[in-house]
Design an enzyme around this catalytic site. Structure first.
Site, PDB file in Angstrom:
ATOM      1  CG  HIS A   1      -2.002  -0.949   1.228  1.00  0.00           C
ATOM      2  ND1 HIS A   1      -3.161  -0.730   1.918  1.00  0.00           N
ATOM      3  CD2 HIS A   1      -2.144  -2.156   0.624  1.00  0.00           C
ATOM      4  CE1 HIS A   1      -3.988  -1.742   1.744  1.00  0.00           C
ATOM      5  NE2 HIS A   1      -3.383  -2.635   0.962  1.00  0.00           N
TER       6      HIS A   1
ATOM      7  CB  CYS B   1      -6.713  -0.150   5.021  1.00  0.00           C
ATOM      8  SG  CYS B   1      -4.993  -0.749   5.034  1.00  0.00           S
TER       9      CYS B   1
ATOM     10  CD  GLU C   1      -1.872   4.367   3.350  1.00  0.00           C
ATOM     11  OE1 GLU C   1      -3.027   4.669   3.668  1.00  0.00           O
ATOM     12  OE2 GLU C   1      -1.624   3.545   2.440  1.00  0.00           O
TER      13      GLU C   1
ATOM     14  CB  CYS D   1      -2.165   1.870   6.004  1.00  0.00           C
ATOM     15  SG  CYS D   1      -1.700   0.944   4.513  1.00  0.00           S
TER      16      CYS D   1
END
Length: 165
Positions: free
Chosen positions: A56, A86, A58, A89
């Protein structure tokens, strides 16, 4: 607390990364990590290309930022993310000791900074300050444009398959 001009400036940098992700067929989420007014980490979603659910925006940005400061603690840093983080993260942001998290669009399906749950309010040993809705319309537009285009391409592929039969 939001610092509008500063937060918008860095969110625009995250938006550039989100658009790059979209150009590469990835969900358009971008993230920059800022320390002392300088970007020390950049990331955008790479799950499709990498085949790795951990890539992801992040996580990639935190990894780069940690390399820049030669350590896992990102005290004093701010993360700018185009989409509400999410649970994975949000947990990584907590564990990296990032002081502030600024996000654009809310994520009603997986957002863990207020939409579904706010992990920052739970009794962890670190609680990042949260600022939401920065350039929200622009961030949401990048996402909705990407996913509407994806749905349209999927419809065309489905139609082509039925036409072949």
């Amino acid at each position: 607390m939001c610092d509008v001009s500063r937060d918008e400036f860095f969110m625009r940098e995250a938006l550039k990364l989100a658009k790059k992700a979209a150009d590469e067929g990835e969900a358009p989420v971008g993230c920059v990590i800022v320390l002392d007014g300088e970007i020390i980490g950049r990331g955008y979603n790479l799950r499709e290309q990498s085949g790795n659910p951990l890539t992801h925006a992040e996580i990639i940005a935190i990894n780069e930022a940690s390399s820049q400061v030669y350590g896992w603690r990102l005290c004093g840093a701010t993360a700018y993310v185009t989409l509400e983080p999410c649970p994975m993260c949000a947990g990584a942001l907590i564990n990296s000791r990032i002081d502030r998290v600024v996000f654009g669009a809310r994520d009603p399906k997986a957002g863990s900074c207020g939409s579904v749950i706010n992990l920052f309010e739970l009794p962890y040993n670190h609680k990042p300050e949260l600022c939401s809705g920065v350039l929200e319309a622009e961030c949401a537009d990048v996402l909705s444009h990407f996913f509407s285009g994806l749905r349209e391409r999927n419809k065309l592929r489905k139609k082509e398959k039925t036409d072949e039969v």
